[in-house]
Design an enzyme around this catalytic site. Structure first.
Site, PDB file in Angstrom:
ATOM      1  N   ALA A  13       0.808  -1.211   0.000  1.00 19.07           N
ATOM      2  CA  ALA A  13       0.000   0.000   0.000  1.00 19.07           C
ATOM      3  C   ALA A  13       0.847   1.270   0.000  1.00 19.07           C
ATOM      4  CB  ALA A  13      -0.937  -0.008   1.200  1.00 19.07           C
ATOM      5  N   SER A  14       2.164   1.158   0.259  1.00 16.39           N
ATOM      6  CA  SER A  14       3.018   2.349   0.257  1.00 16.39           C
ATOM      7  C   SER A  14       4.138   2.285  -0.774  1.00 16.39           C
ATOM      8  CB  SER A  14       3.626   2.575   1.647  1.00 16.39           C
ATOM      9  OG  SER A  14       4.359   1.442   2.072  1.00 16.39           O
ATOM     10  N   SER A  15       4.455   1.094  -1.286  1.00 16.67           N
ATOM     11  CA  SER A  15       5.492   0.981  -2.310  1.00 16.67           C
ATOM     12  C   SER A  15       5.299  -0.300  -3.110  1.00 16.67           C
ATOM     13  CB  SER A  15       6.897   0.985  -1.678  1.00 16.67           C
ATOM     14  OG  SER A  15       7.103  -0.191  -0.922  1.00 16.67           O
ATOM     15  N   GLY A  16       5.936  -0.323  -4.266  1.00 16.34           N
ATOM     16  CA  GLY A  16       5.886  -1.518  -5.105  1.00 16.34           C
ATOM     17  C   GLY A  16       7.275  -1.856  -5.603  1.00 16.34           C
ATOM     18  N   ASP A 235      -0.821 -10.448  -0.612  1.00 17.68           N
ATOM     19  CA  ASP A 235       0.582 -10.389  -0.186  1.00 17.68           C
ATOM     20  C   ASP A 235       0.827 -11.135   1.120  1.00 17.68           C
ATOM     21  OD1 ASP A 235      -0.729  -8.496   1.379  1.00 17.68           O
ATOM     22  OD2 ASP A 235       0.495  -6.797   0.710  1.00 17.68           O
ATOM     23  N   THR A 236      -0.170 -11.151   2.007  1.00 18.96           N
ATOM     24  CA  THR A 236      -0.004 -11.914   3.245  1.00 18.96           C
ATOM     25  C   THR A 236       0.054 -13.411   2.965  1.00 18.96           C
ATOM     26  OG1 THR A 236      -1.225 -10.213   4.445  1.00 18.96           O
ATOM     27  CG2 THR A 236      -0.924 -12.319   5.557  1.00 18.96           C
ATOM     28  N   GLY A 400       9.202  -6.559   6.077  1.00 18.41           N
ATOM     29  CA  GLY A 400      10.109  -5.442   6.347  1.00 18.41           C
ATOM     30  C   GLY A 400      10.212  -5.088   7.810  1.00 18.41           C
TER      31      GLY A 400
END
Length: 466
Positions: A13-16, A235-236, A400
Site C-alpha cells: 500500500a506504500s510501495s511496489g 501479499d499476506t 520489512g
C-alpha cells in the site's frame, strides 16, 4: 540444468517492487530491479488508487529485466487485499478504484451487521470484521447508487486486474477473494446470500480459481510470450508461504504497514470464541486456512515519522528504547488510527483519555507505539493459542518490519516465546516460490520453506527473564 528466471511483482500500500529471482540446484536469489512509490490519492472527495500509474511502473520493471537480455520463465503478482476494480464489457475501468482507507465506509459495517446479523456473516465467511472489508465498500457503493453502475460487467480484485492488463484474461484468485468477506468459508465460492443482500448481479463475479494456475501470457517488446501465473496473490498469503513454519506450535507475524499474526490450519475457526476474538480465516494454499488477526501495525509509526519528517529512523528507535517502558499504552486497532488527519495528535488524545497524560516528545510517542504493539501481539498470540488448544512456542516474524530489532525483542519478552526474524522479502519470496512450485521446480510449500531457510538469513530473539 539451466537457471530459472522468475519475476515477482510485489505491491504494497506504500510501495511496489519488481523483483528478479534466479533458481538452480537448491540456490535461490532475489534482486530488486525496480522500486516505486505507491499511495492513495485524493480526488477531492475520496481516496483512490492510480492503477494506470501502477501498471506503467510494473511494465517499466519488466522491461528493465528484458533489456538485460534475461528470458523470464514466468511472472506473478501479489498485492494488498480488500480493494477491487469494476470493468465494463470492453474491459475498461468503471468508476473510481477506492482505497480501503477511504472514509465512505464509516458506519457502514454496523448497518450491515444490524440488517443481516453478525453471527450470520461470520458463519458464512469466517472473516474478521473490519470497517473496510469489500462487503462494506460495496454496500457503501450500492447505497450511493452512482449512475455508472449500469455499465459494470465484471468485478475483480487489484492483482487480478493487473494480470488482466498483462494477459487480456480475467481470473479470480482464491486467497485475495477471501479478503472480501464475500466468499463462503465452506464452499470456497462467492456467497449467493451476501451478493443478493447487496443487490449485485452474480454475473459480475466469475468462478474463483485456486492459486498456481497459468492465466495467460505477457508479450515482451522482444516478442517473447512469458507465462503469467496466478500465485497466492494476497501479499499476506505469499508472505506466509515463505515463513519458516515447521510445526503446529509456531505462529507467524507478517510485519509491515499492517501486522498480521496467525496460524496455518486445515480447519477454519468459526465458533463463538473465534467470533468474539474477531479472528479471520483467509484462504491459503494446499488446503490450509490462514487463521489470523489484522493488527494496525507499523502504519502508526510510519505516519508519525512522516508528520515529523524523520530523517534517521534508527536513531529515533534508539532514543525510544531509552524512554520509560509502558508509560503510555493505546489500542493500535482503535478505528481512529485507520486514517486520521493527524496521527500524532490522535495518539496523544487517546493517551489523555486513557490515563490523563500524553507523550511529551517524539521518542515517547514512538515508545508508546512499540509498547502498545507488543502488548497487542501478546493478546492475539494468547487468543490463537486458546482457540487452537495448543501452546505456541515460536513466533516467526517476516516482512520489512522484522528488521526492527527493538520491537522483535519486545515481542519475545512480552509474549514469552522464541522469536525468529526473517526473511525480510517474504511476500516476494512466496510469490517466486509458488511460481516455482507451479512450474514443477519445487515439490511443495514445505520444500520451499526449507529452501528459503537455507538461502536467507534469520535472526533469533529469546525472551529475557524479568
Amino acid at each position: 540444468m539451466a537457471d530459472r528466471y522468475i519475476a515477482a511483482i510485489d505491491l504494497g500500500a506504500s510501495s511496489g517492487r519488481v523483483m528478479l529471482s534466479s533458481y538452480q540446484s537448491q540456490k535461490i536469489t532475489l534482486t530488486e530491479i525496480h522500486r516505486f512509490s505507491n499511495g492513495y490519492k485524493s480526488d477531492g472527495k475520496n481516496f483512490c488508487w492510480d492503477l494506470n500509474y501502477l501498471e506503467q511502473e510494473i511494465l517499466n520493471g519488466l522491461n528493465k529485466i528484458i533489456q538485460k537480455g534475461i528470458k523470464l520463465d514466468s511472472i506473478g503478482i501479489d498485492t494488498w487485499g480488500v480493494d477491487y476494480v469494476l470493468l465494463d464489457k470492453q474491459g475498461q475501468i468503471v468508476g473510481p478504484t477506492y482505497s480501503y482507507r477511504d472514509h465512505r465506509t464509516d458506519n457502514i459495517m454496523s448497518k450491515v451487521q444490524d440488517e443481516i446479523g453478525t453471527e450470520n456473516i461470520y458463519q458464512k465467511t469466517g472473516i474478521q470484521f473490519l470497517t473496510f472489508n469489500t462487503l462494506y465498500q460495496l454496500k457503501a457503493m450500492m447505497l450511493e447508487s452512482p449512475s455508472w453502475l449500469s455499465q459494470v460487467s465484471d468485478f475483480v480484485m487489484i492483482p487480478d486486474y493487473l494480470i488482466y492488463r498483462l494477459t487480456g484474461v480475467l481470473n479470480r484468485e482464491y486467497t485475495n477473494a477471501t479478503t472480501t468477506q464475500l466468499v463462503n468459508v465452506a464452499t470456497q465460492t462467492w456467497d449467493k446470500d451476501l451478493l443478493d443482500y447487496l443487490g449485485i448481479p452474480r454475473k459480475w463475479f466469475g468462478d474463483i480459481c485456486m492459486p498456481g494456475n497459468q492465466v495467460g501470457y505477457w508479450q515482451s517488446a522482444k516478442g517473447d510470450r512469458i507465462p503469467v501465473i496466478a500465485i497466492a496473490s494476497h501479499d499476506t498469503a505469499s508472505a506466509v508461504i515463505a515463513a519458516p513454519l515447521m510445526d503446529q506450535h509456531s505462529a507467524y507475524l507478517c510485519s509491515g504497514t499492517w501486522s498480521l499474526m496467525g496460524l496455518e490450519s486445515k480447519q477454519p475457526f468459526t465458533g463463538k470464541e473465534a467470533l468474539k476474538a474477531n479472528i479471520t480465516n483467509e484462504g491459503g494454499v494446499d488446503g490450509n486456512y490462514r487463521v489470523l488477526k489484522n493488527i494496525m501495525g507499523l502504519w502508526l509509526f510510519q505516519r508519525v515519522c512522516s508528520e515529523h519528517e524523520v530523517k534517521d529512523i534508527n536513531q529515533l528507535i534508539t532514543l525510544a528504547k531509552q524512554e520509560q517502558p509502558f508509560a503510555f499504552l493505546i489500542n493500535p486497532n482503535d478505528p481512529r488510527f485507520l486514517n486520521p488527519d493527524d496521527m500524532t495528535e490522535t495518539i496523544k488524545q487517546v493517551c489523555l483519555e486513557n490515563i490523563g497524560q500524553a507523550p511529551k516528545n517524539l521518542p515517547q510517542l514512538v515508545r508508546c507505539i512499540f509498547d502498545s504493539l507488543a502488548h497487542l501481539y501478546r493478546d492475539v498470540l494468547n487468543e490463537l493459542s486458546m482457540l487452537s488448544g495448543k501452546p505456541i512456542n515460536t513466533l516467526h516474524i517476516v516482512g520489512g518490519g522484522c528488521q526492527n530489532a527493538f520491537l522483535n525483542q519486545l515481542c519475545a519478552d512480552l509474549c514469552n516465546v522464541n522469536v525468529t526474524a526473517g526473511p525480510i522479502e517474504s511476500s516476494a519470496l512466496g510469490n517466486v516460490g509458488y511460481q516455482l512450485i507451479s512450474l514443477g521446480e519445487i515439490a511443495d510449500v514445505n520444500a520451499l520453506r526449507q529452501l528459503i531457510s537455507q538461502n536467507f538469513d534469520t535472526k533469533y530473539y529469546q525472551p529475557k527473564s524479568n
